[in-house]
Design an enzyme around this catalytic site. Structure first.
Site, PDB file in Angstrom:
ATOM      1  N   HIS A   1       0.816  -1.232   0.000  1.00  0.00           N
ATOM      2  CA  HIS A   1       0.000   0.000   0.000  1.00  0.00           C
ATOM      3  C   HIS A   1       0.840   1.269   0.000  1.00  0.00           C
ATOM      4  O   HIS A   1       1.873   1.361   0.644  1.00  0.00           O
ATOM      5  CB  HIS A   1      -1.039  -0.002   1.126  1.00  0.00           C
ATOM      6  CG  HIS A   1      -0.486  -0.004   2.523  1.00  0.00           C
ATOM      7  ND1 HIS A   1      -0.125   1.143   3.169  1.00  0.00           N
ATOM      8  CD2 HIS A   1      -0.270  -1.017   3.401  1.00  0.00           C
ATOM      9  CE1 HIS A   1       0.298   0.840   4.394  1.00  0.00           C
ATOM     10  NE2 HIS A   1       0.236  -0.459   4.564  1.00  0.00           N
TER      11      HIS A   1
ATOM     12  N   ASP B   1       6.283   0.413   6.255  1.00  0.00           N
ATOM     13  CA  ASP B   1       4.817   0.254   6.202  1.00  0.00           C
ATOM     14  C   ASP B   1       4.215   1.376   5.387  1.00  0.00           C
ATOM     15  O   ASP B   1       3.783   2.370   5.916  1.00  0.00           O
ATOM     16  CB  ASP B   1       4.249   0.250   7.632  1.00  0.00           C
ATOM     17  CG  ASP B   1       2.755  -0.053   7.652  1.00  0.00           C
ATOM     18  OD1 ASP B   1       2.239  -0.520   6.622  1.00  0.00           O
ATOM     19  OD2 ASP B   1       2.125   0.175   8.682  1.00  0.00           O
TER      20      ASP B   1
ATOM     21  N   GLU C   1      -4.851   2.059   2.699  1.00  0.00           N
ATOM     22  CA  GLU C   1      -4.949   0.862   3.547  1.00  0.00           C
ATOM     23  C   GLU C   1      -5.162   1.240   5.000  1.00  0.00           C
ATOM     24  O   GLU C   1      -5.982   0.650   5.697  1.00  0.00           O
ATOM     25  CB  GLU C   1      -3.673   0.015   3.410  1.00  0.00           C
ATOM     26  CG  GLU C   1      -3.772  -1.356   4.087  1.00  0.00           C
ATOM     27  CD  GLU C   1      -3.296  -1.377   5.531  1.00  0.00           C
ATOM     28  OE1 GLU C   1      -3.500  -2.395   6.216  1.00  0.00           O
ATOM     29  OE2 GLU C   1      -2.732  -0.387   6.011  1.00  0.00           O
ATOM     30  N   GLU C   2      -4.414   2.247   5.452  1.00  0.00           N
ATOM     31  CA  GLU C   2      -4.413   2.567   6.879  1.00  0.00           C
ATOM     32  C   GLU C   2      -5.715   3.211   7.346  1.00  0.00           C
ATOM     33  O   GLU C   2      -6.006   3.232   8.534  1.00  0.00           O
ATOM     34  CB  GLU C   2      -3.236   3.502   7.215  1.00  0.00           C
ATOM     35  CG  GLU C   2      -1.858   2.964   6.847  1.00  0.00           C
ATOM     36  CD  GLU C   2      -1.366   1.876   7.783  1.00  0.00           C
ATOM     37  OE1 GLU C   2      -2.145   1.414   8.636  1.00  0.00           O
ATOM     38  OE2 GLU C   2      -0.196   1.483   7.659  1.00  0.00           O
TER      39      GLU C   2
ATOM     40  N   ASP D   1       3.047  -6.620   3.395  1.00  0.00           N
ATOM     41  CA  ASP D   1       2.698  -5.496   4.279  1.00  0.00           C
ATOM     42  C   ASP D   1       3.080  -5.820   5.727  1.00  0.00           C
ATOM     43  O   ASP D   1       2.341  -5.527   6.654  1.00  0.00           O
ATOM     44  CB  ASP D   1       1.189  -5.181   4.167  1.00  0.00           C
ATOM     45  CG  ASP D   1       0.827  -3.936   4.968  1.00  0.00           C
ATOM     46  OD1 ASP D   1       1.728  -3.124   5.249  1.00  0.00           O
ATOM     47  OD2 ASP D   1      -0.358  -3.787   5.312  1.00  0.00           O
TER      48      ASP D   1
ATOM     49  N   HIS E   1       4.310   2.449  12.491  1.00  0.00           N
ATOM     50  CA  HIS E   1       3.391   3.573  12.775  1.00  0.00           C
ATOM     51  C   HIS E   1       4.029   4.670  13.619  1.00  0.00           C
ATOM     52  O   HIS E   1       3.367   5.285  14.454  1.00  0.00           O
ATOM     53  CB  HIS E   1       2.108   3.075  13.469  1.00  0.00           C
ATOM     54  CG  HIS E   1       1.235   2.245  12.590  1.00  0.00           C
ATOM     55  ND1 HIS E   1       0.043   1.700  13.003  1.00  0.00           N
ATOM     56  CD2 HIS E   1       1.383   1.867  11.297  1.00  0.00           C
ATOM     57  CE1 HIS E   1      -0.509   1.016  12.007  1.00  0.00           C
ATOM     58  NE2 HIS E   1       0.288   1.095  10.969  1.00  0.00           N
TER      59      HIS E   1
HETATM   60 ZN   LIG Z   1       0.814  -1.508   6.249  1.00  0.00          ZN
END
Ligand SMILES: [Zn+2]
Length: 284
Positions: free
Chosen positions: A107, A119, A153-154, A181, A251
């Protein structure tokens, strides 16, 4: 993660004015970890925030010394209106069965505080790398290989949902979908959402994936972006890699390009290309 996801709901039920969670990481540093949180319409919405592990330890210590400690929380986050965005798609047409598609993807979006190198920048690069490796090796796949860089995606997975919706509407025939991912670390193998016979067939290819350290093949999780394709494919496949360091940076503002090891990333891309080539040659 349940504390981050549902913390504000459970805290509000007990009369709290806000919820603070210790970041979901084993790293001891000053980077707070963000991620999805939810509200329940039946419960008052209170602010929810994550503290870095160092800050959480400090707060815990101070609370022990002074249980009446006052804590002031100031947050600047906001949800902006939706804007139009896009998935990015590129493919190599299959030589003998072009109508059968194998989708590979990662993503494009990431959390606002991060570069999102692992990510999911690495998943995007590996998906492109599969096409590049096939071209560079001169091997023309029999089925169509399509690399998809999914958007959003998030924050709701709307890129994945749209892709599956359009594939169905166009009457496309998908054989399998693979997602990377989980970071761009040293490969371990692949997890399959498929029936037992399909998994057994793929397990016979273990010796061909072992040179890339990707020989662990068994039941597992496909991926958030490919999940909506579930009823259109024989297998959803997730790329599994060494996850021990992923939540050090996941994140956070620390998920930066310098954390990506080129060799580890390349091994993952080569493992994905091998699996994709085998799928394109032998099917499922
Ligand atoms: Zn991800």
């Amino acid at each position: 993660v349940d504390q981050r996801g549902r913390g504000a709901i459970e805290a509000a039920k007990r009369g709290a004015v806000g919820a603070l969670v210790r970041s979901m990481t084993s790293a001891h540093d000053d980077f707070p970890h963000t991620g999805t949180m939810r509200y329940d319409d039946k419960v008052t919405k209170v602010p929810g925030a994550a503290l870095s592990t160092i800050a959480a330890d400090r707060l815990s210590q101070q609370l022990k010394q002074d249980p009446k400690l006052e804590f002031e929380l100031e947050m600047g986050c906001q949800t902006l209106p939706d804007v139009k965005s896009y998935n990015v798609v590129g493919e190599i047409k299959g030589s003998t069965r072009p109508e059968e598609i194998i989708t590979i993807g990662g993503h494009l979006d990431s959390w606002d505080l991060a570069q999102g190198a692992h990510d999911d920048g690495t998943g995007c690069v590996q998906s492109i790398e599969v096409l590049r490796l096939l071209k560079a090796s001169g091997l023309r796949p029999e089925r169509t290989i399509r690399a998809v860089l999914f958007m959003n995606e998030e924050n709701g997975a709307r890129g994945g949902q749209k892709y599956a919706e359009l594939a169905k509407a166009a009457g496309e025939k998908h054989l399998a979908a693979i997602e990377s991912d989980g970071g761009g670390f040293t490969p371990r193998g692949f997890g399959f959402e498929a029936d037992a016979a399909t998994i057994a067939k793929v397990q016979a290819w273990r010796p061909l994936l072992a040179p890339y350290l990707a020989g662990q093949l068994g039941p597992g999780h496909g991926g958030t972006d490919i999940e909506p394709l579930k009823d259109q494919v024989k297998a959803l496949i997730g790329y599994d890699c060494d996850s021990q360091r992923y939540f050090d940076i996941h994140h956070t503002a620390a998920d930066t390009f310098d954390k990506v090891n080129r060799r580890e990333l390349e091994l993952g891309g080569a493992a994905m290309a091998t699996l994709v080539y085998l799928l394109s040659k032998y099917g499922l």
